[in-house]
Design an enzyme around this catalytic site. Structure first.
Site, mmCIF file in Angstrom:
data_model
loop_
_atom_site.group_PDB
_atom_site.id
_atom_site.type_symbol
_atom_site.label_atom_id
_atom_site.label_comp_id
_atom_site.label_asym_id
_atom_site.label_seq_id
_atom_site.Cartn_x
_atom_site.Cartn_y
_atom_site.Cartn_z
ATOM 1 N N LEU A 127 47.701 -33.136 3.830
ATOM 2 C CA LEU A 127 47.057 -34.199 4.606
ATOM 3 C C LEU A 127 47.118 -33.895 6.100
ATOM 4 O O LEU A 127 46.095 -33.849 6.773
ATOM 5 C CB LEU A 127 47.724 -35.550 4.302
ATOM 6 C CG LEU A 127 47.230 -36.758 5.099
ATOM 7 C CD1 LEU A 127 45.741 -37.018 4.831
ATOM 8 C CD2 LEU A 127 48.057 -38.007 4.767
ATOM 9 N N GLU A 129 47.428 -32.140 9.816
ATOM 10 C CA GLU A 129 46.838 -30.963 10.455
ATOM 11 C C GLU A 129 47.514 -30.747 11.802
ATOM 12 O O GLU A 129 48.224 -31.642 12.293
ATOM 13 C CB GLU A 129 45.333 -31.155 10.628
ATOM 14 C CG GLU A 129 44.604 -31.288 9.298
ATOM 15 C CD GLU A 129 43.090 -31.444 9.437
ATOM 16 O OE1 GLU A 129 42.422 -31.533 8.396
ATOM 17 O OE2 GLU A 129 42.590 -31.447 10.589
ATOM 18 N N PRO A 130 47.302 -29.580 12.431
ATOM 19 C CA PRO A 130 47.961 -29.328 13.718
ATOM 20 C C PRO A 130 47.687 -30.407 14.755
ATOM 21 O O PRO A 130 48.562 -30.730 15.565
ATOM 22 C CB PRO A 130 47.376 -27.966 14.135
ATOM 23 C CG PRO A 130 47.076 -27.281 12.846
ATOM 24 C CD PRO A 130 46.609 -28.364 11.922
ATOM 25 N N GLY A 133 48.381 -35.789 12.808
ATOM 26 C CA GLY A 133 49.590 -36.101 12.069
ATOM 27 C C GLY A 133 49.620 -37.576 11.724
ATOM 28 O O GLY A 133 49.133 -38.011 10.683
ATOM 29 N N THR A 160 54.921 -29.120 2.786
ATOM 30 C CA THR A 160 56.076 -28.770 1.970
ATOM 31 C C THR A 160 55.604 -27.996 0.742
ATOM 32 O O THR A 160 54.637 -28.391 0.089
ATOM 33 C CB THR A 160 56.823 -30.038 1.529
ATOM 34 O OG1 THR A 160 57.245 -30.763 2.687
ATOM 35 C CG2 THR A 160 58.035 -29.698 0.680
ATOM 36 N N GLN A 337 81.680 -37.376 12.542
ATOM 37 C CA GLN A 337 82.729 -37.898 13.424
ATOM 38 C C GLN A 337 84.037 -38.127 12.664
ATOM 39 O O GLN A 337 85.116 -37.847 13.175
ATOM 40 C CB GLN A 337 82.264 -39.213 14.067
ATOM 41 C CG GLN A 337 83.148 -39.700 15.200
ATOM 42 C CD GLN A 337 83.059 -38.815 16.427
ATOM 43 O OE1 GLN A 337 82.086 -38.084 16.603
ATOM 44 N NE2 GLN A 337 84.082 -38.861 17.272
ATOM 45 N N GLY A 341 86.510 -32.030 14.176
ATOM 46 C CA GLY A 341 86.071 -30.637 14.319
ATOM 47 C C GLY A 341 85.598 -30.035 13.014
ATOM 48 O O GLY A 341 84.661 -29.225 12.996
ATOM 49 N N GLU A 364 56.344 -38.260 5.797
ATOM 50 C CA GLU A 364 55.671 -39.373 5.108
ATOM 51 C C GLU A 364 55.400 -40.539 6.047
ATOM 52 O O GLU A 364 55.431 -41.703 5.661
ATOM 53 C CB GLU A 364 56.488 -39.863 3.904
ATOM 54 C CG GLU A 364 56.876 -38.795 2.920
ATOM 55 C CD GLU A 364 55.750 -38.354 2.015
ATOM 56 O OE1 GLU A 364 54.636 -38.862 2.169
ATOM 57 O OE2 GLU A 364 55.996 -37.485 1.165
ATOM 58 N N THR A 366 56.119 -41.184 10.436
ATOM 59 C CA THR A 366 57.303 -41.368 11.280
ATOM 60 C C THR A 366 57.771 -42.821 11.212
ATOM 61 O O THR A 366 57.021 -43.725 10.836
ATOM 62 C CB THR A 366 56.995 -41.022 12.742
ATOM 63 O OG1 THR A 366 56.056 -41.994 13.255
ATOM 64 C CG2 THR A 366 56.408 -39.619 12.877
#
Length: 381
Positions: A127, A129-130, A133, A160, A337, A341, A364, A366
């Site tokens: 669906l 394209e560059p 979106g 995907t 968190q 570390g 799907e 934003t």
């Protein structure tokens, strides 16, 4: 991961037990190495297909399992908790099947769905394209009628399974009439003129290829058209409603996996003579994580039950996708968190979960688009 689930039938409970066993034995042990090697686990999708897990919500007479969406989504959640690339891959494949299942002719369903829903063929959904979106109706890939078929030219982006799928569900323009000029097509891989870009180098989900799909004079027969000419945008929106629930389920799965690691660590790690889980600051953080995961799961299941009942569910799907993916980003960040570390190194999976969570707020639609969908629904009321 062991979630106490309320399932509608004994068959569904047996299915979830099968999925949990498969996820624990076959999927989760390969996730870290697969992501590090950026290697697509095609064999796992063949295994899922052979186990009947790639066509769960589609009719049994066409190779599916005839399961309600409420059950299918919980399967996706379990798989995403084990390895997001697999859980999201199942969601994308299910999305790619939807147009044929819901809008295809009887001949198309009989010819295509058994191999698609049965898992012999892996699908992708084209669906975006560059330059198109969130504004999907502005797509420019064209399918021009030519003799007894169509010729397709254009580029699809952010696909995907781009380059590894066996077929592509394509939205292309057949007339200049904006959203009303978009049509839907079924495109088998391997056609002349069909090529793929180099997979994107991503923050997370590196084992799942995301690539451009390029159409350079690709010829399609007339029966590649799904539904009626000009019906493609409506098909795309209907497909995305279900797809957003798949992403919500993925987000809950990733968050649950991160929480499981963080809570186990907090119960074992000792500082100042006590388990860190017993310090109020961390205990309250874990409480908030567990509560938000349960709330997101309840919302996506509520939307799924509306869908299963044949009632409008698009706004609820947008809410579920919004809540679940924002929750996932927050929970995975908190999991890092909790581990301190250790959370920032690859010895523990929470750093991967945190990187994976971000994409779920984008795909799907934003989360800004989800808010727009919800706000428009409120204004219409």
């Amino acid at each position: 991961m062991s979630v106490d689930r309320v399932l509608p039938t004994p068959e569904a409970r047996e299915l979830l037990e099968l999925v949990r066993e498969l996820a624990a034995k076959e999927v989760a042990p390969r996730a870290a190495a697969g992501e590090a090697a950026e290697r697509f686990p095609r064999d796992l999708f063949l295994l899922l297909g052979a186990s009947g897990l790639l066509g769960l919500p589609y009719p049994e007479e066409h190779g599916g399992a005839g399961q309600p969406y409420e059950v299918y989504l919980q399967v996706v959640e379990e798989l995403a908790a084990a390895w997001l690339a697999v859980g999201l891959g199942v969601s994308v494949h299910t999305l790619s099947c939807f147009p044929v299942a819901a809008y295809g002719s009887r001949e198309q369903r009989e010819a295509l769905l058994p191999a698609m829903a049965g898992g012999d063929l892996l699908g992708a959904y084209c669906l975006s394209e560059p330059q198109s979106g969130s504004d999907a109706a502005a797509l420019s890939t064209r399918a021009v009628a030519d003799g007894d078929g169509y010729v397709v030219d254009g580029v699809k982006a952010w696909t995907t399974h781009g380059g590894v799928a066996d077929y592509y569900t394509l939205m292309a323009r057949t007339s200049p009439e904006g959203a009303r000029g978009v049509s839907c097509f079924h495109v088998p891989a391997g056609l002349d003129g069909l090529s793929y870009g180099t997979p994107e180098r991503k923050m997370g989900m590196r084992s799942s290829p995301t690539a451009q799909v390029r159409f350079d004079g690709v010829r399609l027969p007339a029966d590649a058209l799904i539904g009626s000419p000009g019906e493609g945008f409506r098909i795309a929106l209907a497909a995305l409603d279900g797809g957003r629930l798949g992403i919500a389920a993925c987000a809950v799965g990733v968050a649950q996996a991160a929480f499981d690691v963080a809570s186990a660590y907090a119960r074992e790690r000792r500082q100042f003579g006590s388990r860190i889980a017993d310090f109020q600051g961390l205990g309250f953080m874990l409480a908030d994580m567990a509560t938000s995961i349960a709330a997101a799961r309840a919302l996506y299941l509520d939307a799924a039950r509306l869908r299963d009942a044949g009632r409008p569910y698009g706004t609820r799907a947008a809410m579920a996708k919004l809540l679940a993916t924002d929750m996932c980003m927050r929970v995975t960040t908190d999991a890092v968190q909790v581990l301190g570390g250790y959370g920032y190194v690859e010895d523990f999976p929470v750093e991967r979960h945190m990187r994976e969570a971000k994409v779920l707020q984008i795909v799907e639609g934003t989360n800004q688009i989800q808010r727009l969908v919800i706000a428009r629904s409120i204004s219409r009321e």
